[in-house]
Structures are given as structure tokens and as C-alpha cells.
Design a protein around this motif. Sequence first.
Motif, short mmCIF file in Angstrom:
data_model
loop_
_atom_site.label_atom_id
_atom_site.label_comp_id
_atom_site.label_asym_id
_atom_site.label_seq_id
_atom_site.Cartn_x
_atom_site.Cartn_y
_atom_site.Cartn_z
N THR A 120 0.83 -1.14 0.13
CA THR A 120 0.03 0.04 0.01
C THR A 120 0.90 1.44 0.06
O THR A 120 1.80 1.44 0.85
CB THR A 120 -1.05 0.02 1.30
N ARG A 131 -7.11 4.37 0.79
CA ARG A 131 -6.30 3.40 0.78
C ARG A 131 -6.25 2.31 2.13
O ARG A 131 -6.10 1.24 2.29
CB ARG A 131 -4.81 3.55 0.54
N THR A 195 -1.94 -1.26 -4.52
CA THR A 195 -2.98 -0.33 -4.63
C THR A 195 -2.90 0.84 -5.46
O THR A 195 -3.53 1.90 -5.18
CB THR A 195 -3.26 0.10 -3.25
#
Lengths: 461, 353
Positions: A120, A131, A195
Motif C-alpha cells: 500500500t 487506501r 493499490t
Amino acid sequence: MKISLKQMIAFLLLWFITIFNTAYAMPPLAPVLELNTRGLEVTAKWNYASDATGYKLSYAPTNNIANVTVVDLEEQTNISNILQNGESLFIAVQAYNEYGDSPLSNIEHFALNKRVLLFTEMVDGELTEARRKLQKAIKEEFNSSPAAERVNLEVVDVPNHEHLADVFYGLSKTDEKVGLRGYVDDPDVLAIITTSTSMGLAISAIEHENPPLIITATATSEILKDKDNVLLMAPSNDIQSTKIHQELSLDAKESNNMYKYIIILGDNPGIAIYSFDLNNHLLATSYREELSILSKGGKNNIGEVENFAQLVGTFPYDGSENSLQLISNMITTLDVDGAVYMGFPEQFNPLYNVHPEIKWIVGDGSYAHEDFASGDVRMMVFGGADLNNIQQNLGYDAANFLEKVVNALPDFELERDKLLQEAKATEYDGHTGRKGMSVKENGSYDVVRATADKWELVQHP
Amino acid sequence: MTFFISQLSFSVFAANKIVVIGSENMHKGLLASFDLEHIPTNLSYTLPNNYIIEVKSNTAPLDEISQQEDVLAIVCQTSNECALALKDSAAKDLLVISATASSRLLGDAENIWRMAPSNTLQAKAIYNEIKTETAQEPIAIIYEPQDYGFDLYASMMEEVFFNTILENDGPKLAGAIPFHMNVNLDETQKSITADKAIAALQDFSKMGIKSVAYFGYRDGFNALTDGTMGGNPNVVNHWYVGDGVAIQPDEKPLNLSVFKPYSPNIAGEINTPAYYYAHDAGTLLSKAMTKMGTTTDPDRSFFLDTAKTLELSNEETKTGKKTFNTADEHGVFNVDVYDSLGNLQTKQITFTR
């Protein structure tokens, strides 16, 4: 003294029996141990010794090497077993006979750490709210599934691209830094969930003979679709640009004049791949239409001059006062009717605030509807998605897809190549559409309009 | 039997015409490759074996000409002209040679042999030159949204894109504006007129943007920069223009860099890309005709297939070796750099894929 031939033969026979008996009256030599793992299956094998009557296997957990367990395997010269993920052992064998045990073989070690990485990307040292939601959804969904009993989910928050390179490639030992093994060469890293588009591209650009499956949870870049080991959860920019163009064409139809629009591109490194890719597709779509109109001298099929959506400018935007000022001036100078914004949602409000009177279309992202209630702001969203839970649903889809692939594999096939092969053959109906590496359109886009209360679905007749 | 022979004869020469669409310099270059002299009043030239060269102006519609059965091959000059070969209305079974056209779209066609490097390399050349000259200063782009201008703009955007994502130190884009003056639209559809474009250039200037790249043709450029035509020569500090703007020396008292495909500047020849690339097109045609001389069933698709197998060496050409689809392996450009006093410096730059 003369020795007869008979005496000589008897002597040699006696000497041979004596020597032979002396050699046999010893424990066997230490065997040579070889260890192999395949998925969660571990196989140990060792060489056969003619003077051995059996073999003993000794093992101890790596975190408690004093706790040695010894198993008599009698005449077996190999053993295979499916073990729990996370098991980490030292292992050795001994041969034995009636005169005792051989010394220990070479001591081998294995650690089963089958896992999926969840990378991430952080912004300014923090996870954005979107996120955070995405990460939470993936963790919750995957860790509550049976797949988690066989494969771990390892969460890696990445502050920047430099750090991504460190964790991926590893660090050599230097005076300042301790050595660190990179994920790229760790075969136990079966898959990676990313992500962001830039991160997906950075990782998928690495050439590897045994690449891991990469699932991009929210990336929409068309470039990623061409990668052989990448699965996009979100519908791509090609689909998004077509939808944006449809909206622009509808705006033009409602207009009494030519509908003049500009494109504003996020220009910061973290967003540029997304914005330039989306721009590229929108440009191609718009240009195809414009060329067709040009070929008829601006007229439609019945010879009438037709208003259409015409691109009158493209401007990068990095959130700075200078780029804001330039775009603001250009909107006035070029007499712009509408703008398409493809950038960081956090940088949009200043743009909107200088020209709230024009029509705005923003690409997919997390925007606050209440900020734009008095204007005309439309946003692209993944089709059919629950607007309040887009990130969660994309996270669920990524986790569920992975879970499905892991569950389809027997323990001994939990390997990178098998997982990738299984992923290529898997299709899954997720919260945000059908997903799979061979699915051509893995979702769609809807258009929503900002109101004071919510993002309202735009439905055209 | 007589009928049979005349039918066979008709079949052999059914398609025997080479149509050359372009400027006079292009006509001259192509004719020179066959040792023919250009005569302004002469629109048709006969070659051995009954081949005919027909010369036409830039406005001749390539797609319509391609449908004429006696046309064996077409040589065209610019992207806008050559792009007509991509239309459904154009025949696809004949050889089309684009002389100086640079649109990337032409490379997708199975029947177009490109002589000059595409916009991919031209954009690289322009971007790197701007980088050399201006360091990291942002640039603006004005483009004519037709085949040539749009394609060069899109190629340039790729350069800007890679510079941005790789965080390199090249110039960033300040903005890009289409310019509709010369596009084939109704006047009411031309949103960005010269006045509007000049106003936009002033906006760029106010924000300190000094360099502008112009991707279009000469008429549009003149409308923006020529004071006698309503243009404003002072609004931009330095112009970088693609090969669509054919400027003559001393014509423009502007700071201006003109990027042109390579011209070898050979004494006694006309030093323009149109002349030299057309000359090479003629060399290709000549080789194809020679090869066809030994065949028994010549038709235009066979002529096309034959041409596609040929190679032009460095020694045979004026502008460098080529095979079908490989003009992009070497991108040599001449850059004419003018200053505001009309002084000219010429340099040569090369970009390979």
C-alpha cells in the motif's frame, strides 16, 4: 618353511574373514541429506548405505533447537509430508546398525512462509483514507477465509518508490545498512496486491523468469492490461475514457453551440501514469470522432453542420498556484464550457473554486460531493458499485479472487507458477463486475453527479 | 488468337501509371531519379515498358485516384494527403509511397512504404532539442488537429509523459492548444481561431512560458506570427516547428527552430526533403519495375508485394537505407535555427529508436 598352496588359500581366507568382520563391526558412515520443498510439501531424502540397517530422522524447530525429536524410519531413505505454513525446522538423519549410530548427516533447514504481499503506497508518510479502507477490506476478507490457513497475507506500507525498490530487490549489506532479502527472488511470495497504478507498473516492469501474480486493486492504466502476470480489478482507462466521451457528446447535444472542453492532467509523479494514460485514451476516442467529422467538412450524414464536443486545450496541473492561475486564465480566454479533470482528488477543489460555473467531469476517485453541490460536477465511478463502499468492494474482490485461486490449488502446488497459471484460468463474479485475466471488460463505469446529500446516479434517457 | 493476345497485352499494362501527388520539388525529385527533367506544363511522362508517371498537385484526392484501375502506385507527400490511403474509400491493393509524411498511423497500413522517419522520432528530436536549449523550462504546444499536427502532438505527449513519470529533467508541458484555422470544418465549428490562439499564447507568456512548439502547416504558423496577417511576432520568445512549416531562409525575423527530415544538400540538386525523399521513392519504383520485368503476371497487388521485398541501401538512396516499415530505424533531422535578426545556423541531429 614351505607353505603349501592349500595352506596359502586357507590363510588368505582366514585373513579376509578377519578383515571383513572387523570392518562390519562398526556403525555406518553419515548419510548425505537432501531437502526439497514443493508448496507445503517437504521431502527429505538421503543416500542408501549397505552397512546400515535403518535410519533415524532428527528435527527441531528453528526457534527452539534444543527441542529435538527423533523418529526411527527403519529402512526408509526418504520421507515426504505436507506441513503447516509457517513451519520452520532444522533437520538431519543418521544411519544405524547393530554397532551403533552414524554421525549426523549434513543439517538442513527449511521455513515455509507462503504468502501474499499487500503493498500500500503512502502519501506524505500516511495512508490515505481510501487506501486505508481498501487495505482493511483486503485484510478482513482474506484473513477470514480458509486460504489464510495455508497462505499468509503480509502487509507492507511503502512510504515511497525508493523504499519499494529496497523491499522488492533487497539490500546488500553495507556499513550503514543490514542486508535484506528482496521479495522478488523469494519464491514463497506467491502474489502481490498493489493499490496504485504506479506501483503496479513498477513491480510488473521487473523481468523475472518466475514472476508472481500481481493483482492491482484500483489501478486502471491500460498499460497494465498488457502484462502477462497482472490482473486489474478495476475497469481500465479505455472503458473510462469511452464513458467520459459519451458524457461530453451528450453535453454537446444539449448545447446550442460547439461544446468546448479542456482536459486537466494531474502532473505529479504519483498520478501522472494514471492521468496521461486516461488522457491518451480520451484523446484517441475524441480524435477518431473529430477526424470523421473533418472528413465530411464538419457536416453530419444529412449535410448539416453539427455541434460536437471539441477539445480546446490540455493543461497539466500540479496543484501549484502558477498552474492554477494559468488554467483559470485559459478557461476564460478559450471560452471553455466544460473540463475533464484527471488528477489527485485532494487537488481538485481549488480548480473548481475558481471556475464553478463550467461543467466538470472528474475521473474515478474519492471526492466529497458536498463541496460541489452548487455546481455541475460529475464523477466517474465503477459501474454498479455501492458508492459508499467502492474501496471496500474493490478490496473484497481482490481478496476473494485470490482466495478462489489459492483454494483451487492442492498444498503441494502452492507455488508462484501454479498460482499464476490458476489465476489465468479463473473468472470470478465480484462486487464490482466479472474479474479475470481473460475477461475483456472487467467492469464498467457509471456517472454520478454531486448534490448536497450524495453522489446521485446520472441516468440518461 | 488475336483477341487472346490483345487481352494479354491489356492485362500486362492494365495498371501502369505512377501518380505523384505533391509539390513541384517533389515532382522534380522523383523525375530526377528516372533521369527525367521536370517540365512545368508536362503532367505526364512515359518510361520504358509503357510505365507512365503522372504528376498532380497536393490537392488531388489520393483515395479516389487509388480506385482507378490503371494506377499502379501512388507517391504522396504530406501526412494529410497520405492519410487518405487509410480510408475505407481507398484501394488497399496498390503501393502507396509516402515521401515526407511522418504520421505514425501510416505505419499501420500494409500497403504504405514510408520514406521519412515518423513523428515518434521527430517528437524525440524536437523534445531533446528543446531540452538542450531551454533546460527545464516548460513549453507550450499549438497543433493543428489533423493527421499531421495531431499525430506529432500525441508523439510529443509521449515524450513529456516519460519525462514526467521517470522524473527526468526535461521540459514539462505548460499546455497544448489546438488551432482550427485550416482544419476542414465549418467556420462556426472553428473554436480556436488565430485571435483565440494568440490570446492563449499571451496567457502562456504572462506565466513566463517562453518556448512554443507549433505542429501544423505554414499558413497557420504565418497567421499566428506574421504581423501583416494579424499575427503577433512578439508573443513567443522561441518557436520550435515541425517539418510541416516550410520556411525559407531570411523569411522570418523570429527566434525559430525548424525541424526537417534530412536533406543531403548535394550541389546542383534542390535541397529540400521533398526533393530527396521523392528521389528515393523513384529509386524504389525503378527497382520494383526492374524486378517486375522478369515476371509473367504483373498486376498492382503483385507490384506492391514485389516492392515490399526490396531494400534500398545507403549507396542507392539520398536519405539513407530503408526497407518496408523501417524508415524509423534512423531518424536524421536537419534543424534550421534562426534568430530574430534572420541569422541562420543549421545543425544535424540523429535519433534512433
